[in-house]
Design a protein around this motif. Structure first.
Motif, PDB file in Angstrom:
ATOM      1  N   UNK A 161       0.837  -1.190   0.000  1.00 20.01           N
ATOM      2  CA  UNK A 161       0.000   0.000   0.000  1.00 20.01           C
ATOM      3  C   UNK A 161       0.877   1.247   0.000  1.00 20.01           C
ATOM      4  N   UNK A 162       0.421   2.279  -0.653  1.00 16.42           N
ATOM      5  CA  UNK A 162       1.155   3.543  -0.637  1.00 16.42           C
ATOM      6  C   UNK A 162       1.390   3.984   0.799  1.00 16.42           C
ATOM      7  N   UNK A 163       2.633   4.370   1.097  1.00 15.14           N
ATOM      8  CA  UNK A 163       2.999   4.802   2.440  1.00 15.14           C
ATOM      9  C   UNK A 163       3.699   3.734   3.247  1.00 15.14           C
ATOM     10  N   UNK A 164       3.621   2.476   2.818  1.00 14.59           N
ATOM     11  CA  UNK A 164       4.308   1.406   3.541  1.00 14.59           C
ATOM     12  C   UNK A 164       5.803   1.413   3.205  1.00 14.59           C
ATOM     13  N   UNK A 165       6.567   0.647   3.977  1.00  9.94           N
ATOM     14  CA  UNK A 165       7.998   0.507   3.724  1.00  9.94           C
ATOM     15  C   UNK A 165       8.336  -0.973   3.635  1.00  9.94           C
ATOM     16  N   UNK A 214       5.689  -3.448   5.255  1.00 12.98           N
ATOM     17  CA  UNK A 214       5.197  -3.225   6.609  1.00 12.98           C
ATOM     18  C   UNK A 214       4.849  -1.754   6.761  1.00 12.98           C
ATOM     19  N   UNK A 215       4.246  -1.417   7.888  1.00 10.91           N
ATOM     20  CA  UNK A 215       3.949  -0.021   8.183  1.00 10.91           C
ATOM     21  C   UNK A 215       2.489   0.323   7.981  1.00 10.91           C
ATOM     22  N   UNK A 216       2.040   1.340   8.731  1.00 12.85           N
ATOM     23  CA  UNK A 216       0.628   1.730   8.708  1.00 12.85           C
ATOM     24  C   UNK A 216       0.432   3.205   8.366  1.00 12.85           C
ATOM     25  N   UNK A 217       1.445   3.847   7.760  1.00 12.60           N
ATOM     26  CA  UNK A 217       1.305   5.247   7.370  1.00 12.60           C
ATOM     27  C   UNK A 217       0.584   5.316   6.023  1.00 12.60           C
ATOM     28  N   UNK A 218      -0.654   4.849   6.016  1.00 13.66           N
ATOM     29  CA  UNK A 218      -1.436   4.736   4.790  1.00 13.66           C
ATOM     30  C   UNK A 218      -2.651   5.655   4.860  1.00 13.66           C
ATOM     31  N   UNK A 219      -3.246   5.884   3.709  1.00 12.10           N
ATOM     32  CA  UNK A 219      -4.408   6.765   3.629  1.00 12.10           C
ATOM     33  C   UNK A 219      -5.691   6.043   4.049  1.00 12.10           C
ATOM     34  N   UNK A 220      -6.547   6.769   4.734  1.00 11.25           N
ATOM     35  CA  UNK A 220      -7.892   6.296   5.047  1.00 11.25           C
ATOM     36  C   UNK A 220      -8.844   6.998   4.073  1.00 11.25           C
ATOM     37  N   UNK A 221      -9.333   6.253   3.105  1.00 10.26           N
ATOM     38  CA  UNK A 221     -10.162   6.865   2.060  1.00 10.26           C
ATOM     39  C   UNK A 221     -11.487   7.388   2.610  1.00 10.26           C
ATOM     40  N   UNK A 222     -11.844   6.949   3.814  1.00 10.28           N
ATOM     41  CA  UNK A 222     -13.097   7.416   4.399  1.00 10.28           C
ATOM     42  C   UNK A 222     -12.958   8.820   4.992  1.00 10.28           C
ATOM     43  N   UNK A 223     -11.733   9.252   5.238  1.00  7.08           N
ATOM     44  CA  UNK A 223     -11.528  10.561   5.851  1.00  7.08           C
ATOM     45  C   UNK A 223     -11.848  11.672   4.860  1.00  7.08           C
ATOM     46  N   UNK A 224     -12.547  12.685   5.337  1.00  2.93           N
ATOM     47  CA  UNK A 224     -12.845  13.859   4.512  1.00  2.93           C
ATOM     48  C   UNK A 224     -12.034  15.070   4.954  1.00  2.93           C
ATOM     49  N   UNK A 225     -11.162  14.869   5.963  1.00  2.79           N
ATOM     50  CA  UNK A 225     -10.356  15.992   6.463  1.00  2.79           C
ATOM     51  C   UNK A 225      -9.245  16.338   5.471  1.00  2.79           C
ATOM     52  N   UNK A 226      -8.899  17.606   5.434  1.00  5.19           N
ATOM     53  CA  UNK A 226      -7.738  18.013   4.653  1.00  5.19           C
ATOM     54  C   UNK A 226      -6.495  17.386   5.276  1.00  5.19           C
ATOM     55  N   UNK A 227      -5.426  17.279   4.482  1.00  2.00           N
ATOM     56  CA  UNK A 227      -4.236  16.550   4.931  1.00  2.00           C
ATOM     57  C   UNK A 227      -2.992  17.419   4.849  1.00  2.00           C
ATOM     58  N   UNK A 228      -2.053  17.144   5.757  1.00  3.06           N
ATOM     59  CA  UNK A 228      -0.759  17.822   5.776  1.00  3.06           C
ATOM     60  C   UNK A 228       0.331  16.752   5.760  1.00  3.06           C
ATOM     61  N   UNK A 288       5.811  10.159   1.149  1.00  2.67           N
ATOM     62  CA  UNK A 288       4.879  11.258   0.885  1.00  2.67           C
ATOM     63  C   UNK A 288       4.501  11.276  -0.594  1.00  2.67           C
ATOM     64  N   UNK A 289       5.481  11.083  -1.480  1.00  3.53           N
ATOM     65  CA  UNK A 289       5.178  11.040  -2.909  1.00  3.53           C
ATOM     66  C   UNK A 289       4.309   9.836  -3.257  1.00  3.53           C
ATOM     67  N   UNK A 290       4.536   8.739  -2.566  1.00  8.43           N
ATOM     68  CA  UNK A 290       3.708   7.555  -2.778  1.00  8.43           C
ATOM     69  C   UNK A 290       2.256   7.846  -2.430  1.00  8.43           C
ATOM     70  N   UNK A 291       2.043   8.490  -1.286  1.00  9.06           N
ATOM     71  CA  UNK A 291       0.693   8.838  -0.851  1.00  9.06           C
ATOM     72  C   UNK A 291       0.062   9.867  -1.782  1.00  9.06           C
ATOM     73  N   UNK A 292       0.857  10.832  -2.248  1.00  6.37           N
ATOM     74  CA  UNK A 292       0.333  11.823  -3.184  1.00  6.37           C
ATOM     75  C   UNK A 292      -0.100  11.170  -4.488  1.00  6.37           C
ATOM     76  N   UNK A 293       0.684  10.202  -4.955  1.00  7.90           N
ATOM     77  CA  UNK A 293       0.324   9.517  -6.196  1.00  7.90           C
ATOM     78  C   UNK A 293      -1.014   8.797  -6.044  1.00  7.90           C
ATOM     79  N   UNK A 294      -1.232   8.193  -4.877  1.00  3.50           N
ATOM     80  CA  UNK A 294      -2.524   7.554  -4.646  1.00  3.50           C
ATOM     81  C   UNK A 294      -3.648   8.587  -4.637  1.00  3.50           C
ATOM     82  N   UNK A 295      -3.415   9.726  -4.016  1.00  7.22           N
ATOM     83  CA  UNK A 295      -4.443  10.769  -3.961  1.00  7.22           C
ATOM     84  C   UNK A 295      -4.800  11.293  -5.352  1.00  7.22           C
ATOM     85  N   UNK A 296      -3.817  11.353  -6.243  1.00  3.31           N
ATOM     86  CA  UNK A 296      -4.122  11.865  -7.592  1.00  3.31           C
ATOM     87  C   UNK A 296      -5.107  10.971  -8.326  1.00  3.31           C
ATOM     88  N   UNK A 297      -5.266   9.750  -7.869  1.00  6.78           N
ATOM     89  CA  UNK A 297      -6.150   8.813  -8.559  1.00  6.78           C
ATOM     90  C   UNK A 297      -7.610   8.943  -8.147  1.00  6.78           C
TER      91      UNK A 297
END
Length: 363
Positions: free
Chosen positions: A163-167, A227-241, A252-261
């Motif tokens: 998953x995007x954000x894992x290591x 491994x790792x849990x720094x992944x996106x929760x698609x249910x969240x509607x909050x803005x992200x930093x 961070x780029x991995x997570x951004x790439x997922x968000x662009x989709x």
């Protein structure tokens, strides 16, 4: 009893670690082949990991997922159930040897019981994993972005799901066999299965130096389970930093790439910090993303570059100048010191800890 008994040997940690490995290798010489040739970094790592895990057993359910993931990850070392028994015995014997007369049979039992819980859950995780213990990957590209930073792409020879954000752990097989270090892919999963990594050579770091200075196109490396849990929760509607320091930009780029989709409604703010402008090694690509997606903004900062035209200072301090942030989801990635400083700042800004995910990396 676990913490009380550890206090008896804590000031002798180096000696306990030496005795621990000596007992393992003398009783089972075959185990030496599971460890790296250079043991200076490894010397206290395994012992400290065991002790930390055992001492946090007040809430074992909290660590269930982590321990199962750890068991899956340890398959890359060719660990089998019999090895767990050997390690547990060597651990207790090493502490008993340096605790003196105050060590009692009740301490033996407490450590044996706690270690048994940890081992059982790690073994359960390993048994449930249908994946190979590791994947071989071929290096397709390798680019030096600075004297100590490289960006390279790898193609696993078998599909590797993450998953995007894992290591995941990497072994530079040709250059540093049996030494593994964790790195995050800088891209979300793609149809061509390629993985991009951003690595900084850290001082005399065995693996990072090999990946930056020695790795070549065509080389084969090993990749272990994600491994790792720094992944996106698609249910969240909050803005992200997203707060990234140096090559902590990769997840961070991995997570951004997922968000662009899929993202259409969440504003996303990226704070990218480094020591000097040369260390902002991937800024051009980050700016291209911001130009393409109107929901994305990028703020850069340098902590040790007086002529830098952008923000100056530690990235944690820069984040504090903006905001407010108490309604946002946070993702923090970078060195241990950078992550610690950022978490402290977010706590002072009253960002709820449940909305903060983070990973710290070092060699």
């Amino acid at each position: 009893m676990l913490k009380e008994s550890w206090s008896l040997v804590e000031e002798h940690q180096d000696k306990v670690a030496g005795y621990f490995y000596a007992r393992m290798f003398l009783s089972h010489p075959d185990l030496r082949d599971l460890f790296p040739v250079h043991m200076d970094l490894q010397r206290t790592r395994l012992l400290n990991a065991i002790v930390t895990a055992v001492q946090t057993m007040e809430d074992p359910e909290r660590f269930d997922d982590y321990l199962r993931a750890l068991g899956r990850d340890h398959r890359k070392f060719h660990v089998v159930p019999e090895h767990y028994e050997v390690v547990g015995g060597a651990l207790i014997e090493a502490m008993r040897a340096f605790a003196g007369e105050q060590w009692g049979v009740e301490y033996d039992q407490a450590w044996a019981d706690a270690y048994a819980v940890i081992a059982a859950r790690m073994l359960a995780g390993a048994d449930a994993d249908q994946n190979p213990p590791y994947w071989y990957g071929e290096v397709l590209t390798h680019e030096r972005r600075s004297p100590d930073i490289a960006v390279f792409t790898v193609l696993p020879l078998q599909p590797l799901e993450y998953r995007a954000g894992q290591y995941l752990s990497i072994e530079a097989t040709r250059y540093q066999p049996r030494l593994w270090r964790t790195y995050s892919p800088a891209n979300a999963p793609r149809r061509d299965n390629t993985l991009e990594f951003h690595v900084r050579a850290l001082g005399a770091g065995w693996v990072s130096s090999a990946l930056v200075r020695k790795l070549r196109v065509g080389d084969m490396i090993k990749l272990a389970a994600p491994m790792g849990s720094m992944t996106l929760d698609r249910r969240s509607t909050r803005d992200a930093v997203f707060v990234a320091g140096g090559t902590g930009l990769a997840p961070v780029k991995s997570l951004l790439e997922e968000l662009t989709r899929y993202n259409r409604t969440r504003w996303v703010h990226v704070f990218f910090g480094a020591r000097t402008r040369e260390d902002l090694y991937d800024l051009a690509d980050l700016n291209r993303l911001a130009a393409r997606y109107p929901w994305l903004s990028v703020v850069t900062a340098c902590s040790d570059d007086p002529t830098f035209p952008g923000e100056r200072g530690a990235i944690a301090d820069v984040v504090a100048r903006y905001g407010p942030w108490n309604e946002h989801d946070f993702f923090v990635s970078g060195s241990g010191g950078m992550v610690k400083a950022t978490l402290k700042t977010l706590a002072e800004l009253q960002v709820p800890s449940v909305r903060v995910k983070y990973d710290s990396f070092g060699d």
